[in-house]
Scaffold this motif. Sequence first.
Motif, PDB file in Angstrom:
ATOM      1  N   ARG A 100       0.934  -1.165   0.199  1.00 33.37           N
ATOM      2  CA  ARG A 100       0.100  -0.208   0.017  1.00 33.37           C
ATOM      3  C   ARG A 100       0.770   1.122   0.077  1.00 33.37           C
ATOM      4  N   ARG A 101       1.869   1.253   0.690  1.00 31.62           N
ATOM      5  CA  ARG A 101       2.791   2.323   1.010  1.00 31.62           C
ATOM      6  C   ARG A 101       3.567   2.609  -0.273  1.00 31.62           C
ATOM      7  N   ALA A 102       4.046   1.493  -0.714  1.00 35.53           N
ATOM      8  CA  ALA A 102       4.853   1.742  -2.123  1.00 35.53           C
ATOM      9  C   ALA A 102       4.134   2.228  -3.387  1.00 35.53           C
ATOM     10  N   TYR A 103       2.803   1.855  -3.365  1.00 35.96           N
ATOM     11  CA  TYR A 103       1.856   2.171  -4.564  1.00 35.96           C
ATOM     12  C   TYR A 103       1.207   3.474  -4.478  1.00 35.96           C
ATOM     13  N   SER A 104       1.303   3.979  -3.245  1.00 33.04           N
ATOM     14  CA  SER A 104       0.580   5.538  -3.165  1.00 33.04           C
ATOM     15  C   SER A 104       1.787   6.518  -2.694  1.00 33.04           C
ATOM     16  N   HIS A 105       3.167   5.902  -2.898  1.00 35.77           N
ATOM     17  CA  HIS A 105       4.088   7.058  -2.728  1.00 35.77           C
ATOM     18  C   HIS A 105       4.116   8.072  -3.594  1.00 35.77           C
ATOM     19  N   ASP A 117     -13.480  -8.905  -6.483  1.00 41.74           N
ATOM     20  CA  ASP A 117     -14.710  -9.319  -7.080  1.00 41.74           C
ATOM     21  C   ASP A 117     -14.671  -9.460  -8.592  1.00 41.74           C
ATOM     22  N   PRO A 118     -13.661 -10.427  -8.727  1.00 45.44           N
ATOM     23  CA  PRO A 118     -13.069 -10.573 -10.260  1.00 45.44           C
ATOM     24  C   PRO A 118     -14.018 -10.990 -11.171  1.00 45.44           C
ATOM     25  N   ASP A 119     -15.023 -11.708 -11.020  1.00 42.36           N
ATOM     26  CA  ASP A 119     -15.900 -12.263 -11.762  1.00 42.36           C
ATOM     27  C   ASP A 119     -17.351 -11.361 -11.687  1.00 42.36           C
ATOM     28  N   GLY A 120     -17.236 -10.275 -10.979  1.00 42.40           N
ATOM     29  CA  GLY A 120     -18.291  -9.593 -10.539  1.00 42.40           C
ATOM     30  C   GLY A 120     -18.111  -8.029 -11.088  1.00 42.40           C
ATOM     31  N   LYS A 121     -18.074  -7.111  -9.928  1.00 46.18           N
ATOM     32  CA  LYS A 121     -18.355  -5.741 -10.455  1.00 46.18           C
ATOM     33  C   LYS A 121     -16.775  -5.305 -10.779  1.00 46.18           C
ATOM     34  N   ARG A 122     -15.717  -6.184 -10.376  1.00 46.97           N
ATOM     35  CA  ARG A 122     -14.456  -5.758 -10.657  1.00 46.97           C
ATOM     36  C   ARG A 122     -13.876  -4.234 -10.298  1.00 46.97           C
ATOM     37  N   VAL A 123     -14.020  -4.385  -8.919  1.00 45.22           N
ATOM     38  CA  VAL A 123     -13.779  -2.880  -8.336  1.00 45.22           C
ATOM     39  C   VAL A 123     -12.291  -2.817  -7.810  1.00 45.22           C
ATOM     40  N   ASN A 124     -11.721  -1.790  -8.334  1.00 45.27           N
ATOM     41  CA  ASN A 124     -10.153  -1.555  -7.956  1.00 45.27           C
ATOM     42  C   ASN A 124     -10.009  -1.157  -6.598  1.00 45.27           C
ATOM     43  N   THR A 125      -9.041  -1.960  -6.042  1.00 49.56           N
ATOM     44  CA  THR A 125      -8.896  -1.964  -4.560  1.00 49.56           C
ATOM     45  C   THR A 125      -7.869  -0.327  -4.297  1.00 49.56           C
ATOM     46  N   LYS A 126      -7.627   0.257  -5.099  1.00 51.62           N
ATOM     47  CA  LYS A 126      -7.083   1.447  -5.335  1.00 51.62           C
ATOM     48  C   LYS A 126      -5.514   1.663  -4.736  1.00 51.62           C
ATOM     49  N   ASP A 127      -5.052   0.488  -4.082  1.00 56.99           N
ATOM     50  CA  ASP A 127      -3.787   0.517  -3.553  1.00 56.99           C
ATOM     51  C   ASP A 127      -2.954  -0.717  -4.015  1.00 56.99           C
ATOM     52  N   ASN A 128      -3.294  -1.761  -4.991  1.00 58.63           N
ATOM     53  CA  ASN A 128      -2.699  -2.522  -5.299  1.00 58.63           C
ATOM     54  C   ASN A 128      -2.536  -3.592  -4.552  1.00 58.63           C
ATOM     55  N   THR A 129      -3.377  -3.721  -3.385  1.00 55.09           N
ATOM     56  CA  THR A 129      -3.454  -4.763  -2.425  1.00 55.09           C
ATOM     57  C   THR A 129      -4.699  -5.606  -2.949  1.00 55.09           C
ATOM     58  N   PRO A 130      -4.682  -6.881  -2.228  1.00 55.53           N
ATOM     59  CA  PRO A 130      -3.967  -7.750  -1.760  1.00 55.53           C
ATOM     60  C   PRO A 130      -2.560  -8.187  -2.488  1.00 55.53           C
ATOM     61  N   ALA A 131      -1.467  -8.463  -2.037  1.00 53.89           N
ATOM     62  CA  ALA A 131      -0.471  -9.247  -2.714  1.00 53.89           C
ATOM     63  C   ALA A 131      -0.776 -10.577  -2.667  1.00 53.89           C
TER      64      ALA A 131
END
Length: 504
Positions: A100-105, A117-131
């Motif tokens: 989270r800290r790396a991707y929002s630096h 929700d990869p087969d549904g709404k496919r909503v961006n988690t905004k911080d590239n988590t989870p790994a």
Amino acid sequence: MTTVIRQDDLIESVADALQFISYYHPKDFIDAVHEAYQKEESQAAKDAMAQILINSRMSAQGRRPMCQDTGIVTVFVNIGMDVQWDADMALDDIINEGVRRAYSHPDNVLRASVLADPDGKRVNTKDNTPAIIHYKVVPGNTVEVHVAAKGGGSEAKAKFAMLNPSDSVVDWVLKVVPEMGAGWCPPGMLGIGIGGTAEKAMELAKESLLDPIDIHDLQERGASNRAEELRLELYEKVNELGIGAQGLGGLTTVLDVKVKDYPTHAANKPVAIIPNCAATRHAHFVLDGSGPALQTPPSLDDWPEITWDVGDNVRRVNLDTLKPEDVKEWQPGETVLLSGKMLTGRDAAHKRMVEFIERGEQLPVDLQGRFIYYVGPVDPVREEVVGPAGPTTATRMDKFTRTILDKTGLTGMIGKAERGQVAIDAIKEFGAVYLMAVGGSAYLVSKAIKAAKVVAFEDLGMEAIYEFEVEDMPVTVAVDSNGTSVHQTGPVQWHEKIIAAKAV
């Protein structure tokens, strides 16, 4: 002796590693691409590798992502049995806080590409988590961590098969590599996992890509086991396919082949293959209780001084005055420098536009006579008008291509790698054109973009439709208006040349 590992030390080390690998290639990769560049005889492939090397140096200097797809994070953690934790978070949460800290630096914002929700709404988690995190508990009193950021284009080309025990791994690999196309951005590495169970083979293939490029050392000393025999045989035979850099045809398709194996059931032979792209990103660190383990920046002297000359025969095009009939003059493999205004759009934007068309609704943008660039850029920082903005894999847009060309009057498309036959047929039918930009050269491409603004579907984030104003953006005519694809003709030509040269 027991070692105490602090929660914040792991967080800081993960964040530092992910920032580091976003703009620094491993030195072994740069050396291998430079070697391939020097010996390459295909001018198209040589030009592509020149752009990759120039982009890499620019990214290192500017400390900005080498590729707009800053990847999904994969972490391999070896935890010593004599380690104690000074932490109040679960280990997954500690690592994800580092992501989270790396991707929002703020100095180097990285693109968040992970969707829930990869087969549904496919909503961006905004911080590239989870790994994606793999653990082993091992003897010792340290924590060893390998961090990688894997681009979606190369991950999409992963293959798995449950072979019969008597089946040939080499034959299977040589069958599937051409089927992978060029969306994984060769030249790169192939990681191959053999044995275990289905999920173990995939994990082995992914883990093998963390090893350094050392195929020439292996060639000199010779193989000492079956895995090394496979590496040598596949390195030679995959390069003989003539796929070449970016799939344009050439001498080097793979820089190395890695093989890891594991005991398996007598009835099975699981085999997985995962390619690593031209944006090879991984780092390693060890925590010993003394504090965070931070990466050491390389010397810019490690990068070769490469210049790329587009040549005298380049076609310069003003997109603002271009007429649809003008593209009929463009030749397969020709280099074109684009200037003027273009639109952007990826999977989500294309899906939404087709839904508009099917409902009979007017699109929020007019595509008549225009070009659309398949890209999801990184957010800009400081004085940038846009962050790194390299192409995404064009085949994902193939199923939308006929409808878009037929209903909107679009003239051209720009993306990465080849087009499938359904798209090629539509391009030929409507007299359109497909241009290829070099994958893995996103920072270089972004320097040609002089202005950028969102013009539709702002809610889609990086998948929104932008309007870019570009100046001398380099592309290659990959499918001309007659349906001739250089990704079909180039590899065939270079495979024949390579085999003929060996026969002499």
